[in-house]
Design an enzyme around this catalytic site. Structure first.
Site, PDB file in Angstrom:
ATOM      1  N   ASN A   1      57.329  34.725  57.118  1.00  0.00           N
ATOM      2  CA  ASN A   1      56.897  35.980  56.472  1.00  0.00           C
ATOM      3  C   ASN A   1      56.432  37.015  57.484  1.00  0.00           C
ATOM      4  OD1 ASN A   1      57.212  34.857  53.826  1.00  0.00           O
ATOM      5  ND2 ASN A   1      55.279  33.791  54.121  1.00  0.00           N
TER       6      ASN A   1
ATOM      7  N   HIS B   1      52.390  34.247  41.039  1.00  0.00           N
ATOM      8  CA  HIS B   1      52.118  33.217  42.049  1.00  0.00           C
ATOM      9  C   HIS B   1      51.092  32.192  41.553  1.00  0.00           C
ATOM     10  CE1 HIS B   1      50.544  31.782  46.022  1.00  0.00           C
ATOM     11  NE2 HIS B   1      51.824  31.866  46.311  1.00  0.00           N
TER      12      HIS B   1
ATOM     13  N   GLU C   1      52.687  40.639  40.252  1.00  0.00           N
ATOM     14  CA  GLU C   1      52.952  40.867  41.672  1.00  0.00           C
ATOM     15  C   GLU C   1      53.758  42.155  41.762  1.00  0.00           C
ATOM     16  OE1 GLU C   1      54.758  37.391  43.650  1.00  0.00           O
ATOM     17  OE2 GLU C   1      53.599  36.143  42.298  1.00  0.00           O
TER      18      GLU C   1
ATOM     19  N   SER D   1      57.447  36.727  44.915  1.00  0.00           N
ATOM     20  CA  SER D   1      57.585  35.937  46.135  1.00  0.00           C
ATOM     21  C   SER D   1      58.784  34.994  46.142  1.00  0.00           C
ATOM     22  CB  SER D   1      56.311  35.132  46.377  1.00  0.00           C
ATOM     23  OG  SER D   1      56.072  34.240  45.318  1.00  0.00           O
TER      24      SER D   1
ATOM     25  N   ASP E   1      49.096  41.957  42.801  1.00  0.00           N
ATOM     26  CA  ASP E   1      49.199  41.237  44.067  1.00  0.00           C
ATOM     27  C   ASP E   1      50.337  41.870  44.885  1.00  0.00           C
ATOM     28  OD1 ASP E   1      49.870  39.449  46.078  1.00  0.00           O
ATOM     29  OD2 ASP E   1      49.393  37.675  44.896  1.00  0.00           O
TER      30      ASP E   1
ATOM     31  N   HIS F   1      53.552  40.597  49.427  1.00  0.00           N
ATOM     32  CA  HIS F   1      54.795  40.666  50.203  1.00  0.00           C
ATOM     33  C   HIS F   1      55.273  42.091  50.443  1.00  0.00           C
ATOM     34  CE1 HIS F   1      55.589  36.349  50.347  1.00  0.00           C
ATOM     35  NE2 HIS F   1      55.007  36.323  49.159  1.00  0.00           N
TER      36      HIS F   1
ATOM     37  N   LYS G   1      51.166  37.664  56.186  1.00  0.00           N
ATOM     38  CA  LYS G   1      52.604  37.947  56.075  1.00  0.00           C
ATOM     39  C   LYS G   1      52.928  39.108  57.025  1.00  0.00           C
ATOM     40  CE  LYS G   1      52.167  36.014  51.496  1.00  0.00           C
ATOM     41  NZ  LYS G   1      52.379  34.606  51.866  1.00  0.00           N
TER      42      LYS G   1
HETATM   43  C1  LIG Z   1      52.353  36.556  45.893  1.00  0.00           C
HETATM   44  C2  LIG Z   1      51.434  35.779  46.763  1.00  0.00           C
HETATM   45  N1  LIG Z   1      50.111  35.905  46.591  1.00  0.00           N
HETATM   46  C3  LIG Z   1      49.239  35.210  47.340  1.00  0.00           C
HETATM   47  C4  LIG Z   1      49.668  34.351  48.319  1.00  0.00           C
HETATM   48  C5  LIG Z   1      48.669  33.571  49.099  1.00  0.00           C
HETATM   49  O1  LIG Z   1      48.299  34.264  50.248  1.00  0.00           O
HETATM   50  P1  LIG Z   1      47.705  33.462  51.494  1.00  0.00           P
HETATM   51  O2  LIG Z   1      48.876  32.883  52.213  1.00  0.00           O
HETATM   52  O3  LIG Z   1      46.961  34.494  52.259  1.00  0.00           O
HETATM   53  O4  LIG Z   1      46.807  32.407  50.942  1.00  0.00           O
HETATM   54  C6  LIG Z   1      51.048  34.216  48.557  1.00  0.00           C
HETATM   55  C7  LIG Z   1      51.589  33.390  49.648  1.00  0.00           C
HETATM   56  O5  LIG Z   1      51.547  32.304  49.869  1.00  0.00           O
HETATM   57  C8  LIG Z   1      51.943  34.933  47.746  1.00  0.00           C
HETATM   58  O6  LIG Z   1      53.263  34.761  47.899  1.00  0.00           O
END
Ligand SMILES: Cc1ncc(COP(=O)(O)O)c(C=O)c1O
Length: 389
Positions: A50, A136, A181, A185, A210, A213, A241
């Site tokens: 990422n 997610h 989101e 993802s 969220d 990405h 990321k």
């Molecule tokens: C949409 C989304 N939110 C949150 C996360 C979690 O973030 P982090 O890797 O900082 O725990 C991810 C990734 O793993 C994600 O894809």
């Protein structure tokens, strides 16, 4: 009745996973540069990271990370409310709020931790949470642990969300929180944030987005898909990321920030992010708005890869971003394709249920501006040769 051996359930669960070809395993993969990893000495081109802009190896990001560690030590040594809230934590939060044009920002230790704890702090058991079906897992965890009524709306369906909000207006909830989101993802498609913001405002509901990405890559100056959209109440950004760092932050009002500082367990009861992590985020935050050329390169890479995948006979769903699913369907076929690509020098991870819905197994490609045209063409040739059988 005699009790089964106490770890019997573990054997059973793992055996089931093995039978379904879904057993997950860790492997050591050391980075050689932003897009190349070493698997026990063997080089693989990484199409599963990422690090969208290559910032994890950027000299200024590394330098500030080192500088903060040297000046402030390797640990914050306490939680924020005890003695772990250094000036650098607070300066970063001010900088984040200013950069993204929000009243306030609050740093969390990871995106997972932030999502799972913020949602459950905002919702109580009398609340309603409406989440996009493909949200997610961290958002799901936060929703479930709140004990609120939890309903999902069809993926990216504004009309289904509207119907569910209408239905909820006849019910007796303490509050309604809508979760999505901005860039999904696993599918690489985007939500219609403008329409969602209007709808949630009209229904007096909260909107939590969220942007994990998207930030760094999309939106004006790479400030995310949520940037300048009015009517969003909270934006979650992650720093592991495109930032090439670690940690997460919430963009919100001062009121929400103060509320979370006082009531959010995942903020209160954990050691603050270490100085080195704060330094990396701080440097990336300054660099990101300047990286239009890097983003242009990433867009070119996306275009090239998508064309090649389609030519090889695969579909890519509704992806319009740097996350591109190569749809395969069956789990066994997906694993075989991942293995084949790896034999040809490419790391392209198979994603299987339960991470994605049944029948939706895929190779999920994530692109970086740092992938060269030659690396992409070689990857596409391998995919084509698999298709040719
Ligand atoms: C949409 C989304 N939110 C949150 C996360 C979690 O973030 P982090 O890797 O900082 O725990 C991810 C990734 O793993 C994600 O894809």
């Amino acid at each position: 009745m005699a009790l089964a051996p106490k770890d019997q359930f573990i054997d059973d669960a793992l055996e089931k996973r093995r039978d379904q070809h879904r057993l997950r395993q860790l492997r050591p993969l050391d980075p050689l540069d932003t897009v190349t990893v070493s698997d026990d000495g063997r080089q693989l081109i990484n199409f599963s990271g990422n690090d969208y802009l290559g910032l994890s190896k950027h000299p200024e990001v590394i330098a500030r990370s080192k500088k903060y560690a040297q000046e402030f030590g390797t640990s914050a040594t306490a939680s924020r409310l005890i003695s772990g809230s250094y000036s650098i934590h607070q300066q970063l939060e001010r900088k984040l709020a200013n950069t993204f044009d929000w009243e306030a920002a609050l740093v969390f230790n990871s995106g997972f931790q932030a999502n799972s704890t913020i949602i459950s702090t905002l919702a109580d058991r009398h609340a309603l949470i409406l989440a996009d079906k493909l949200s997610h897992n961290s958002l799901l965890q936060g929703s479930l642990s709140s004990r609120a009524t939890f309903r999902r709306f069809e993926h990216n369906s504004i009309s289904d969300l509207e119907q569910q909000l209408e239905r909820a207006s006849g019910e007796d909830f303490s509050r309604i929180i809508v979760i999505t989101e901005s860039l999904f993802s696993m599918d690489g498609d985007r939500s219609d944030l403008q329409a969602m913001a209007e709808l949630t405002q009209a229904h007096n509901a909260w909107l939590f987005v969220d942007d994990a990405h998207a930030v760094g890559v999309w939106g004006k100056d790479g400030l995310g898909l949520t940037y300048v959209i009015r009517g969003i109440d909270m934006v979650l950004g992650t720093c592991g990321k495109a930032y090439g760092g670690f940690g997460a932050y919430l963009l919100c009002s001062e009121k929400v920030r103060t509320y979370l500082i006082n009531f959010c367990p995942g903020f209160i009861y954990t050691t603050a992010l270490p100085p080195a992590a704060i330094g990396a985020i701080d440097a990336s935050l300054e660099l990101i708005p300047e990286l239009d050329e890097t983003r242009e390169q990433l867009l070119k890479n996306i275009q090239l890869v998508k064309e090649g995948i389609h030519q090889a006979g695969f579909t890519t769903g509704d992806s319009s971003t740097q996350i591109i699913p190569i749809m395969v369907g069956g789990e066994q076929d997906t694993l075989e394709l991942a293995e084949y690509l790896e034999e040809h020098g490419f790391l392209a991870t198979a994603i299987r249920p339960p991470t994605v819905p049944k029948g939706g197994a895929r190779i999920r490609i994530t692109l970086s501006s740092e992938h060269s045209t030659a690396q992409i063409e070689n990857f596409l040739n391998a995919l084509q040769s698999w298709s040719n059988g």
